[in-house]
Design a protein around this motif. Structure first.
Motif, PDB file in Angstrom:
ATOM      1  N   SER A 589       0.827  -1.205   0.000  1.00 40.35           N
ATOM      2  CA  SER A 589       0.000   0.000   0.000  1.00 40.35           C
ATOM      3  C   SER A 589       0.861   1.254   0.000  1.00 40.35           C
ATOM      4  O   SER A 589       0.602   2.209  -0.747  1.00 40.35           O
ATOM      5  CB  SER A 589      -0.918   0.003   1.227  1.00 40.35           C
ATOM      6  OG  SER A 589      -1.823  -1.058   1.181  1.00 40.35           O
ATOM      7  N   LEU A 635      -2.732  -4.268  -6.160  1.00 37.00           N
ATOM      8  CA  LEU A 635      -4.043  -4.408  -5.524  1.00 37.00           C
ATOM      9  C   LEU A 635      -4.497  -5.861  -5.528  1.00 37.00           C
ATOM     10  O   LEU A 635      -5.052  -6.356  -4.541  1.00 37.00           O
ATOM     11  CB  LEU A 635      -5.061  -3.525  -6.253  1.00 37.00           C
ATOM     12  CG  LEU A 635      -6.392  -3.270  -5.543  1.00 37.00           C
ATOM     13  CD1 LEU A 635      -6.154  -2.618  -4.189  1.00 37.00           C
ATOM     14  CD2 LEU A 635      -7.294  -2.397  -6.399  1.00 37.00           C
ATOM     15  N   PHE A 649     -11.311  -7.820   2.412  1.00 38.47           N
ATOM     16  CA  PHE A 649     -10.571  -6.670   1.871  1.00 38.47           C
ATOM     17  C   PHE A 649     -11.567  -5.700   1.251  1.00 38.47           C
ATOM     18  O   PHE A 649     -12.468  -6.105   0.521  1.00 38.47           O
ATOM     19  CB  PHE A 649      -9.582  -7.147   0.799  1.00 38.47           C
ATOM     20  CG  PHE A 649      -8.735  -6.051   0.216  1.00 38.47           C
ATOM     21  CD1 PHE A 649      -7.505  -5.733   0.781  1.00 38.47           C
ATOM     22  CD2 PHE A 649      -9.176  -5.322  -0.882  1.00 38.47           C
ATOM     23  CE1 PHE A 649      -6.720  -4.733   0.242  1.00 38.47           C
ATOM     24  CE2 PHE A 649      -8.402  -4.316  -1.422  1.00 38.47           C
ATOM     25  CZ  PHE A 649      -7.168  -4.022  -0.854  1.00 38.47           C
ATOM     26  N   VAL A 651     -11.771  -1.609  -0.553  1.00 39.79           N
ATOM     27  CA  VAL A 651     -11.091  -0.377  -0.957  1.00 39.79           C
ATOM     28  C   VAL A 651     -12.139   0.643  -1.383  1.00 39.79           C
ATOM     29  O   VAL A 651     -13.087   0.316  -2.099  1.00 39.79           O
ATOM     30  CB  VAL A 651     -10.085  -0.638  -2.108  1.00 39.79           C
ATOM     31  CG1 VAL A 651     -10.761  -1.248  -3.316  1.00 39.79           C
ATOM     32  CG2 VAL A 651      -9.371   0.641  -2.491  1.00 39.79           C
ATOM     33  N   THR A 659      -7.924   7.697  -0.955  1.00 36.09           N
ATOM     34  CA  THR A 659      -8.200   6.255  -0.967  1.00 36.09           C
ATOM     35  C   THR A 659      -8.181   5.732   0.464  1.00 36.09           C
ATOM     36  O   THR A 659      -7.390   6.189   1.295  1.00 36.09           O
ATOM     37  CB  THR A 659      -7.147   5.513  -1.805  1.00 36.09           C
ATOM     38  OG1 THR A 659      -7.145   6.043  -3.130  1.00 36.09           O
ATOM     39  CG2 THR A 659      -7.446   4.012  -1.864  1.00 36.09           C
ATOM     40  N   ILE A 661      -8.162   1.885   2.404  1.00 36.61           N
ATOM     41  CA  ILE A 661      -8.104   0.424   2.329  1.00 36.61           C
ATOM     42  C   ILE A 661      -8.357  -0.137   3.725  1.00 36.61           C
ATOM     43  O   ILE A 661      -7.736   0.306   4.697  1.00 36.61           O
ATOM     44  CB  ILE A 661      -6.739  -0.049   1.802  1.00 36.61           C
ATOM     45  CG1 ILE A 661      -6.594   0.310   0.319  1.00 36.61           C
ATOM     46  CG2 ILE A 661      -6.553  -1.546   2.003  1.00 36.61           C
ATOM     47  CD1 ILE A 661      -5.235  -0.009  -0.254  1.00 36.61           C
TER      48      ILE A 661
END
Length: 668
Positions: A589, A635, A649, A651, A659, A661
């Motif tokens: 990330s 990703l 997960f 996003v 962004t 996550i």
């Protein structure tokens, strides 16, 4: 004279729409939104009200039908932003529901959007997708309508032969009968053919097909019939204008205006009729209504933001004032027309404006003429690149096969030649593209290999720690067994032996043994402290590794990093694979943010929530479109690692909104 070409089908038609609408107010809003007598602002309000109802309904086939209705109404008031967003939504919903008809229809609507926006390649792409889907479904009516839109697109970009070819393909596809939809398709096909032949200067064919279109209108009942008839009269008037039969053109424009008054007016058509009526009167030296007809048309186009049609309007005004010997006004309108046509990059209007300005500004005619020649050559080159001129397709010539064998052979050879060139070019492009992809893939594989080597080092380090921990446990167990327990056993036996004596010597010996017990107690305490320290070191080992990663990030990159690790997390309960995958997700990330996000602040948080470890990584960078089907390798790796740990997960990102996550992994 400026030539205005208008496709009779531009106002969208709604076919096969569901009639069973549960909410009466929704049906009312839909009806009011299509009332052309209301101001556009009021119609916008009704569309928005309908949209508020539909957007909150459950996604099903009826909901998607209503979304298409809403997009239709946005289209008819030229609200392209809301039209596009509505079509994108219904396309997304159709894809989720595997609704093939909905997907094909949405593709067609997107083709319409980009056609209006003059983005020809995108428009062609979406029409092509819709065409393929309708073809696979054997839906001839929808396929024919899509081909009509495709033909109109080809006509607009100057590929007249291509447009003609598609129209004859449509006419072979549909069959003559009394079906209302089929007759509407025939009307649109004939109307487009009339426009194509007018542009080719084949005026007899243009008049023939426009009159065929009018005859069909007389035979079918359709909503807004007079409005559609006004369009046909407008197109016929345009043909006679090019033939310089301004009297007949004037009559058809007047007929179109009369038809406009019967139905709800479409201001776009009304502006076209007024402008061309004014020009016909000017050519007939009839000053009645002039120049007000030009100015009224100009005001309507300006209010509707129809900027692509304004240059021709101003060219007409320039011609008018030039005839009245008002040179200042004539030159002013000619320059305004030329400036707008240049800014909008409309080649044909630019040529017309240049032609007019050479008349009203003869002193600078030389420079204008040079520009005219240059643009005209560029336009011809562009049209040649669109496609070579082919003969008319076999709709009418099927009956006389063999008469044009030589011509067909030549055209076939041309097709083979250019097809071969296209295939060769495509083949070379694919090879070049594939090589580039292979290089990129090789680089990513090398990068992945380096990452895996790092993983192995971390795993090796963790295994060493675990082995040392086991060894330390054995040492403590041996020390307890051989040392502490043996001494305690000896003290216990001696104390039991002294229980029979109460003299001073026995008391002294008991005190010695009690002191020995205190020493043993101290030894046990020290062993316990060692164990706690070893446990703490094991627990904090992962935290130290992550903190080192954060420290390296802060030293290397300018963005501000805020980190937080919950001290209540029991890392000893998490297996090594979970720790390593969490570490790699954080590292991946940070790499993505450093490469692409252009963020000023990054926040990484590890916290405990019930029986889960929650990792949250946020940044205030440029964001990206999370709905793209193709996701980056980074990703995909993060998603794969989360699944490996049986976690979840998520996003969240928007353009220019940063962004976020979120990773949730069970702790044990």
């Amino acid at each position: 004279m400026s030539l205005f070409l208008f496709f009779g089908c531009l106002q969208k038609k709604e076919n096969n729409e569901a009639t069973n609408i549960a909410n009466d107010s929704l049906a009312i809003y839909f009806t009011l939104a299509n009332n052309f007598e209301l101001p556009i602002k009021k119609r916008q309000e009704y569309i928005d009200k309908a949209n508020d109802i539909v957007i909150n309904q459950e996604d099903d086939s009826l909901n998607r039908v209503n979304l298409f209705k809403i997009s239709n109404r946005y289209f008819n008031i030229n609200n392209w932003k809301d039209y596009k967003s509505t079509v994108d939504l219904v396309l997304e919903n159709s894809i989720k529901a595997t609704d093939t008809i909905g997907i094909a229809k949405a593709y067609g609507y997107l083709g319409d959007y980009y056609r209006v926006k003059l983005v020809s390649d995108s428009s062609f792409l979406f029409y092509y997708k819709a065409e393929k889907m309708y073809g696979s479904l054997n839906n001839e009516f929808e396929l024919a309508k899509t081909l009509l839109n495709k033909a109109d697109l080809l006509f607009r970009i100057g590929d007249l032969i291509g447009s003609e070819k598609e129209i004859f393909r449509i006419l072979r596809l549909v069959k003559n009968d009394d079906n209302k939809i089929v007759n509407e398709i025939y009307y649109d096909a004939y109307n487009t053919l009339g426009l194509v032949y007018n542009a080719m200067d084949e005026y007899e064919n243009a008049i023939l097909y426009h009159k065929k279109a009018l005859r069909i209108l007389d035979e079918i009942p359709i909503i807004g019939k007079s409005q559609t008839m006004a369009i046909s009269y407008l197109n016929l008037g345009m043909v006679y204008s090019k033939l310089k039969d301004h009297k007949l053109a004037n009559d058809y424009f007047l007929k179109g205006i009369e038809q406009q008054k019967i139905d709800n007016q479409d201001p776009k058509i009304y502006a076209l009729l007024l402008d061309n009526l004014g020009y016909s009167k000017f050519k007939l030296q009839d000053d009645s209504g002039l120049p007000d007809l030009f100015y009224t048309s100009l005001r309507i186009r300006d209010s509707l933001k129809l900027y692509s049609e304004i240059p021709s309007n101003k060219i007409h005004l320039s011609e008018y004032y030039h005839s009245k010997n008002e040179k200042v006004k004539s030159l002013q309108f000619a320059k305004e027309a030329l400036d707008l046509a240049r800014r909008m990059n409309i080649a044909r209007e630019t040529l017309l404006a240049l032609k007019q300005i050479t008349v009203v500004d003869p002193q600078n005619a030389s420079s204008y003429t040079k520009e005219y020649i240059r643009i005209n050559e560029e336009l011809q080159q562009y049209e040649r690149k669109i496609g070579e001129k082919f003969s008319r397709i076999q709709y009418e010539t099927d009956k006389i096969k063999g008469e044009n064998t030589d011509l067909e052979t030549k055209n076939r050879k041309l097709v083979y030649f250019f097809s071969g060139l296209t295939i060769l070019g495509l083949f070379l492009y694919i090879i070049k593209s594939q090589k580039a992809k292979n290089r990129e893939l090789l680089y990513k594989q090398q990068q992945q290999k380096a990452n895996e080597d790092i993983y192995n080092l971390m795993i090796s380090q963790q295994n060493t720690i675990e082995a040392n921990r086991v060894q330390e446990k054995k040492r403590v167990a041996q020390e307890l067994h051989d040392g502490v327990l043996g001494r305690m056993f000896g003290v216990r036996m001696n104390l039991e032996g002294l229980n029979q004596f109460n003299d001073d010597l026995a008391v002294a010996q008991r005190n010695d043994y009690l002191a020995e017990l205190k020493n043993i107690e101290q030894d046990i305490r020290e062993i316990s402290h060692d164990l706690n320290r070893e446990k703490s070191e094991l627990i904090n080992n992962f935290v130290a590794i992550v903190d080192n990663l954060f420290e390296e990030q802060r030293k290397t990159f300018p963005s501000k990093l805020i980190s937080s690790i919950d001290s209540t997390i029991k890392w000893d309960l998490a297996v090594n694979s979970v720790k390593i995958n969490l570490y790699r997700i954080i590292q991946e990330s940070l790499q993505n943010i450093n490469k692409y996000a252009n963020a000023t602040t990054i926040k990484v948080e590890l916290k405990k929530q019930e029986n889960n470890i929650i990792l949250t990584i946020t940044d205030d960078g440029v964001g990206f479109n999370v709905n793209l089907k193709k996701k980056g390798i980074g990703l995909q790796n993060m998603i794969s690692r989360t699944k490996e740990c049986k976690g979840e997960f998520n996003v969240q990102s928007k353009k220019d909104k940063g962004t976020k996550i979120t990773v949730s992994i069970p702790i044990g």
